[in-house]
Design a protein around this motif. Structure first.
Motif, short mmCIF file in Angstrom:
data_model
loop_
_atom_site.label_atom_id
_atom_site.label_comp_id
_atom_site.label_asym_id
_atom_site.label_seq_id
_atom_site.Cartn_x
_atom_site.Cartn_y
_atom_site.Cartn_z
N ASP A 125 -3.94 -5.38 -39.56
CA ASP A 125 -4.11 -5.45 -38.11
C ASP A 125 -4.45 -6.89 -37.72
O ASP A 125 -5.09 -7.63 -38.47
N TRP A 126 -4.03 -7.26 -36.50
CA TRP A 126 -4.42 -8.55 -35.93
C TRP A 126 -5.68 -8.34 -35.10
O TRP A 126 -5.78 -7.39 -34.32
N VAL A 127 -6.67 -9.23 -35.29
CA VAL A 127 -7.94 -9.10 -34.59
C VAL A 127 -8.32 -10.45 -33.99
O VAL A 127 -7.88 -11.50 -34.45
N VAL A 128 -9.15 -10.40 -32.95
CA VAL A 128 -9.71 -11.62 -32.38
C VAL A 128 -10.79 -12.12 -33.32
O VAL A 128 -11.74 -11.40 -33.63
N SER A 129 -10.65 -13.36 -33.79
CA SER A 129 -11.58 -13.88 -34.78
C SER A 129 -12.43 -15.03 -34.27
O SER A 129 -13.57 -15.22 -34.70
N ARG A 130 -11.91 -15.85 -33.38
CA ARG A 130 -12.62 -17.02 -32.88
C ARG A 130 -12.52 -17.07 -31.35
O ARG A 130 -11.55 -16.58 -30.77
N VAL A 131 -13.50 -17.67 -30.73
CA VAL A 131 -13.50 -17.87 -29.29
C VAL A 131 -13.81 -19.34 -29.02
O VAL A 131 -14.83 -19.86 -29.50
N ALA A 132 -12.94 -20.00 -28.30
CA ALA A 132 -13.16 -21.41 -27.93
C ALA A 132 -13.86 -21.42 -26.57
O ALA A 132 -13.35 -20.85 -25.60
N ILE A 133 -15.02 -22.07 -26.51
CA ILE A 133 -15.83 -22.04 -25.30
C ILE A 133 -16.18 -23.45 -24.83
O ILE A 133 -16.20 -24.39 -25.63
N GLN A 134 -16.47 -23.57 -23.55
CA GLN A 134 -16.92 -24.83 -22.97
C GLN A 134 -18.22 -24.61 -22.23
O GLN A 134 -18.31 -23.74 -21.35
N GLU A 135 -19.22 -25.40 -22.58
CA GLU A 135 -20.51 -25.30 -21.92
C GLU A 135 -20.48 -26.03 -20.59
O GLU A 135 -19.62 -26.89 -20.36
N PRO A 136 -21.40 -25.73 -19.69
CA PRO A 136 -21.46 -26.46 -18.41
C PRO A 136 -21.73 -27.94 -18.65
O PRO A 136 -22.39 -28.32 -19.63
N ALA A 137 -21.22 -28.79 -17.76
CA ALA A 137 -21.46 -30.23 -17.87
C ALA A 137 -22.94 -30.53 -17.64
O ALA A 137 -23.61 -29.88 -16.83
N LYS A 138 -23.45 -31.51 -18.38
CA LYS A 138 -24.84 -31.89 -18.24
C LYS A 138 -24.95 -33.37 -17.87
O LYS A 138 -24.10 -34.18 -18.25
N ALA A 139 -25.99 -33.69 -17.15
CA ALA A 139 -26.28 -35.08 -16.75
C ALA A 139 -25.04 -35.73 -16.15
O ALA A 139 -24.46 -35.21 -15.22
N LEU A 140 -24.62 -36.87 -16.71
CA LEU A 140 -23.51 -37.63 -16.14
C LEU A 140 -22.16 -37.26 -16.75
O LEU A 140 -21.15 -37.85 -16.39
N ARG A 141 -22.16 -36.32 -17.66
CA ARG A 141 -20.89 -35.94 -18.29
C ARG A 141 -20.01 -35.19 -17.31
O ARG A 141 -20.46 -34.34 -16.55
N ARG A 142 -18.71 -35.53 -17.31
CA ARG A 142 -17.78 -34.85 -16.41
C ARG A 142 -17.40 -33.49 -16.95
O ARG A 142 -17.04 -32.59 -16.19
N ARG A 143 -17.44 -33.32 -18.27
CA ARG A 143 -17.09 -32.04 -18.89
C ARG A 143 -18.16 -31.66 -19.89
O ARG A 143 -18.76 -32.51 -20.56
#
Length: 415
Positions: A125-143
């Motif tokens: 079976d094919w399963v979801v194994s990884r999740v790519a996530i992005q945290e909220p931007a902090k301080a002066l970082r744009r991303r």
């Protein structure tokens, strides 16, 4: 099943061609369908949403997938052509998981999903194994920082979000051609479609609207407040905008025409005044128009515009002043092939083809089709009785009017 990459990311799968065992392409990947059973059960990949010829969406079970590589997907060839209908227990990865907010269990940090990876388990079976996530931007970082984590390291995959953002989905859609992006939007759940429409730029939304069925166009325009709806209509080709406005309730149509820029609204009103299914009703009022003193270099610079369709870029229309439709006296057309053979400094007026007849606004669909076929054209000028250029009919305009109204939803080829 043949050997496939051990890990496949959804964003890289979207748009890949799907082939049968004979090597014939049968469609394209548009999304993945997963079953999110609970926060403690690993999500299983049920199959792919595939777009087959004719813009029909079908479901391809993962049991029918024999091989996946960097540029294509191969199947057993045994595909059910029934239209895909999402079940309540199913989730679309691109359409619904992208931009979902999850929480990293170890740190408590909230993040948004921008990609999902699947792998083949020992059970095949094919399963979801990884999740790519992005945290909220902090301080002066744009991303914010990005991470790829195990599926079990986050919680919230099964949680419903009434106000889910659309940032990552918009990014994925912007990688697609307008017609392909329209297919994705057509199949989104209502709440996701609303979020996507709100996040798209006016220009991109106009491009996508032109590729959607009329009922979707009317529905989406209904999501928009008046000023933005008018801005989007201004970005559309005038003939497409005229067709869409004609489908709206009279009060709404009048409101939007009042909100549009006067020149843009005037073009649309003029196109709406012509009899339906005639050259006047299906033409565009914005072909490439130049004066007789323009050079071939000028003409080639104009047809290089990436916003022009191939059909509109095939001809340059030469007229006396004024150069906006309805123009001064129409002198003739110059074919792009002829222009490419002439010195750039030559006047475009010296490369005119004035040997063919012009279309009248009252020409019927059959007459337009016969005209394009007779002269082997992909576009033709529409001229009034006083010899002024009113617009141009392209072969794609003609096909839009000749095909059944629901042609975008119908398969035109069996697989």
């Amino acid at each position: 099943m043949s050997t496939s990459p051990s890990r496949v990311y959804a964003a890289r799968l979207v748009g890949l061609p799907i082939f049968d065992p004979q090597g014939d392409q049968v469609g394209k990947v548009r999304d993945l369908v997963v079953a999110l059973r609970s926060e403690v059960s690993q999500p299983r990949v049920l199959g792919m949403v595939a777009e087959v010829f004719g813009r029909r969406r079908i479901f391809v079970p993962m049991t029918r997938v024999t091989h996946i590589d960097a540029g294509s997907v191969y199947t057993t060839g045994l595909l059910n052509m029934r239209r895909f209908e999402q079940r309540p227990t199913e989730t679309l990865v691109v359409g619904q998981l992208f931009d979902k907010t999850v929480t990293v269990k170890a740190t408590g940090v909230t993040a948004t999903i921008y990609d999902v990876a699947m792998e083949q388990a020992r059970t095949r079976d094919w399963v979801v194994s990884r999740v790519a996530i992005q945290e909220p931007a902090k301080a002066l970082r744009r991303r914010g920082q990005t991470h790829v984590v195990e599926w079990g390291e986050v919680e919230g995959l099964t949680r419903r979000e009434p106000a889910q953002a659309a940032t990552q989905l918009i990014h994925a859609l912007n990688e697609l051609r307008p017609a392909d992006a329209a297919s994705v939007i057509h199949d989104l759940p209502p709440e996701r479609r609303t979020a996507v429409v709100a996040a798209l730029t006016d220009e991109r939304l106009a491009d996508v609207l032109e590729e959607l069925p009329e009922e979707d166009q009317v529905e989406i325009l209904g999501y928009l407040e008046g000023e933005r709806a008018a801005d989007v209509l201004e970005e559309m080709d005038p003939d497409d905008a005229a067709d869409l406005i004609a489908e709206l309730p009279p009060e709404r149509a009048e409101q939007l025409l009042m909100l549009m820029e006067p020149e843009e609204a005037e073009d649309v009103k003029r196109l709406m005044s012509y009899v339906e299914n005639t050259a006047g009703a299906m033409m565009t009022s914005e072909p490439v128009i130049l004066g007789p003193d323009a050079t071939i270099a000028d003409a080639l610079a104009h047809v290089r515009n990436p916003d022009l369709t191939p059909a509109l870029a095939a001809l340059v229309y030469v007229c006396r002043q004024p150069l906006e439709t309805p123009t001064g006296r129409f002198l003739g057309v110059a074919h792009i092939q002829r222009l490419l053979r002439e010195p750039p400094s030559t006047l475009v007026a010296g490369a005119l083809d004035d040997s063919m007849e012009n279309l009248r606004v009252e020409a019927t669909i059959d007459e337009v089709a016969a005209h394009l076929a007779t002269y082997n054209l992909v576009a033709a000028p529409v001229v009034d009785e006083d010899g002024h250029l009113l617009g141009a009919v392209t072969v794609d305009d003609l096909l839009d009017h000749m095909l059944p109204e629901n042609w975008r939803d119908r398969a035109v080829r069996s697989v």
